[in-house]
Design a protein around this motif. Structure first.
Motif, short mmCIF file in Angstrom:
data_model
loop_
_atom_site.label_atom_id
_atom_site.label_comp_id
_atom_site.label_asym_id
_atom_site.label_seq_id
_atom_site.Cartn_x
_atom_site.Cartn_y
_atom_site.Cartn_z
N ASN A 239 0.85 -1.18 0.13
CA ASN A 239 0.07 0.09 0.03
C ASN A 239 0.88 1.35 -0.15
O ASN A 239 1.70 1.43 0.91
N GLY A 240 0.36 2.22 -0.97
CA GLY A 240 1.40 3.24 -0.78
C GLY A 240 0.82 4.57 -1.57
O GLY A 240 -0.40 4.30 -1.85
N LEU A 241 1.41 5.65 -1.57
CA LEU A 241 0.97 6.97 -2.14
C LEU A 241 1.77 6.94 -3.49
O LEU A 241 2.83 6.55 -3.94
N GLN A 270 4.24 2.50 2.41
CA GLN A 270 4.57 2.90 3.68
C GLN A 270 3.78 1.86 4.52
O GLN A 270 2.77 1.21 4.56
N THR A 271 4.74 1.37 5.63
CA THR A 271 4.10 0.41 6.80
C THR A 271 2.94 1.25 7.56
O THR A 271 2.07 0.27 8.02
N TRP A 272 3.07 2.48 7.54
CA TRP A 272 1.76 3.21 8.40
C TRP A 272 0.65 3.01 7.56
O TRP A 272 -0.67 3.15 8.25
N MET A 273 0.64 2.86 6.28
CA MET A 273 -0.72 2.47 5.34
C MET A 273 -0.97 1.19 5.23
O MET A 273 -2.07 0.77 4.68
N VAL A 280 10.31 2.30 -2.37
CA VAL A 280 9.96 3.44 -3.42
C VAL A 280 10.70 2.84 -4.90
O VAL A 280 11.46 2.37 -4.93
N GLN A 281 9.56 3.22 -5.71
CA GLN A 281 9.79 2.81 -7.03
C GLN A 281 9.40 3.92 -7.96
O GLN A 281 8.59 4.99 -7.69
N VAL A 311 13.76 1.79 -6.00
CA VAL A 311 15.03 2.90 -5.76
C VAL A 311 15.25 2.33 -4.37
O VAL A 311 16.57 2.49 -3.84
N SER A 312 14.37 1.91 -3.47
CA SER A 312 14.82 1.26 -2.02
C SER A 312 13.99 0.52 -1.50
O SER A 312 12.62 0.45 -2.24
N GLY A 313 13.82 -0.25 -0.50
CA GLY A 313 13.05 -1.22 0.13
C GLY A 313 12.83 -2.50 -0.78
O GLY A 313 13.62 -2.69 -1.16
#
Length: 427
Positions: A239-241, A270-273, A280-281, A311-313
């Motif tokens: 889940n992300g923005l 984001q883990t908070w979501m 990050v892509q 990009v990361s994660g």
């Protein structure tokens, strides 16, 4: 069967009822920029054919009558992966407001079930408000899926370890993953300059009850990747923005004759979501349409490049970018979904589109594409390439929205080949 019967009747109906247009374009005097709009009077679609075959004595539709932009067709398919499929699909197109420069808004929905227990439902939309001030893009998917898996990367083997070789799967031996899949995505773009939009959005990708029941050995590409990156084997959420910039001058969203489309943006899980892992892509989508004829603009060379780069994660295995993982799931014809994939992936395609009948009722395409991806055994992006290509026919379903029934046969490496049926162009 009805569609087949109608197509068999086309030779006796099409040329006898439709005059050949002297010019397929006319100037819209309301447009200060003298933008060209189509003259549909010389074009012929499925609606015209149905009326000619089933209602031959009915008077022709007046030229000033507004035609419907809604298409409903059966969703029928069959292959060893899904079994036999039956369902229904609908596509709609409409321009909102009175501004002649407003781009066409399109929407689609489909519901289907197969003999192997696959259930798939989706709704999608790409809406432009009057004057293109706002653009809303989104989709909703609920499915019980059966996904063939061919491993990570581009098909290059490894001599480092047995585990790496299983992960890369150079022989492209298929395995099958079953799961429940739910997706909600929505992006809102605001026009900040003519044809230039900035947008934000959210995406929720949820998979539950992931199962490789036909695999006795736990050493599979999915399990190896999931264990290495800390994802549970039986479920996850991504889940992300979304943050995007888009530029478009296409004259039609379904089948462009000219213009470009470019979109670039970041996805931030984001883990908070609720996302299992953060990531990050960066994703790019570029399409260019070059008209080859002023008399008949249906002669087009189209170019497409789509790429996604971690990009990361970490991203879950089934959400990695790859074959047919673009937003429309139309890339890589000839291969199944996810045939090639990696944390970094790039896809390029060129397609030649040409009319066969002078009234555009039947047209054709030829296409060629290349795919490249990295893997976890040392292969870098752009180091190895896999080709594919094919050709097909287009049947004009709705001349108002330029909606085509697409029938393509495509092939690639490793014996991959197949027949692909869809509504609207691949890009």
């Amino acid at each position: 069967m009805l569609l087949l019967f109608l197509l068999l009747c086309v030779c006796s109906q099409v040329y006898s009822q439709v005059p050949v247009p002297a010019d397929t374009l006319k100037i819209d005097s309301l447009n200060e920029a003298h933008r060209q709009v189509e003259d549909l009077s010389g074009q012929y679609d499925i609606g015209d054919l149905v009326r000619a075959v089933l209602f031959p004595k009915r008077p022709p539709v007046p030229k000033n009558r507004k035609s419907s932009g809604i298409i409903v067709v059966p969703n029928i398919a069959s292959n060893p992966t899904i079994g036999s499929q039956i369902g229904i699909k609908a596509v709609a197109g409409k321009k909102f407001g009175n501004d002649p420069n407003t781009l066409l808004s399109v929407g689609a929905t489909s519901a289907s079930i197969t003999t192997k227990g696959i259930i798939y439902f989706y709704i999608s939309h790409n809406i432009y408000t009057s004057g293109n001030k706002w653009n809303l893009q989104g989709s909703l998917v609920a499915a019980k899926t059966v996904t063939p898996d061919y491993g990570l990367g581009i098909g290059k083997g490894s001599d480092k370890s047995e585990t790496d070789n299983i992960l890369a799967n150079p022989g492209r031996t298929p395995r099958v993953l079953r799961a429940q899949f739910y997706n909600f995505r929505e992006k809102v773009y605001k026009e900040i300059k003519k044809n230039l939009f900035a947008g934000v959005g959210v995406s929720f990708d949820i998979r539950r009850k992931i199962d490789e029941r036909d695999t006795a050995n736990s050493l599979t590409p999915y399990n190896i990747y999931s264990d290495r990156h800390g994802f549970p084997r039986d479920h996850y959420m991504a889940n992300g923005l979304l943050f995007n910039v888009q530029y478009t001058t296409r004259d039609n969203q379904n089948r462009a004759y000219k213009g470009i489309y470019a979109d670039a943006g970041f996805r931030v899980n984001q883990t908070w979501m609720g996302s299992t892992k953060s990531a990050v892509q960066f994703t790019t989508d570029f399409r260019k349409y070059v008209g080859l004829s002023t008399r008949n603009p249906a002669h087009v060379i189209a170019f497409w490049n789509w790429g996604s780069y971690l990009v990361s994660g970490a991203v879950p295995y089934l959400e990695l970018p790859g074959t047919a993982k673009d937003p429309g799931s139309r890339s890589g014809r000839g291969y199944t979904v996810g045939y090639f994939k990696g944390t970094k992936y790039n896809y390029s395609e060129v397609e030649y589109r040409f009319p066969i009948l002078r009234n555009n009722f039947i047209s054709g395409v030829m296409f060629f594409h290349l795919q490249t991806a990295n893997d976890e055994i040392g292969t870098k992006l752009f180091q190895e390439w896999q080709p594919g290509g094919g050709g097909g026919l287009r049947i004009l379903f709705n001349k108002v929205t330029r909606t085509n029934l697409c029938l393509d046969y495509a092939w690639g490496k490793y014996g991959a080949k197949g027949f692909f049926l869809g509504l609207n162009e691949a890009f």
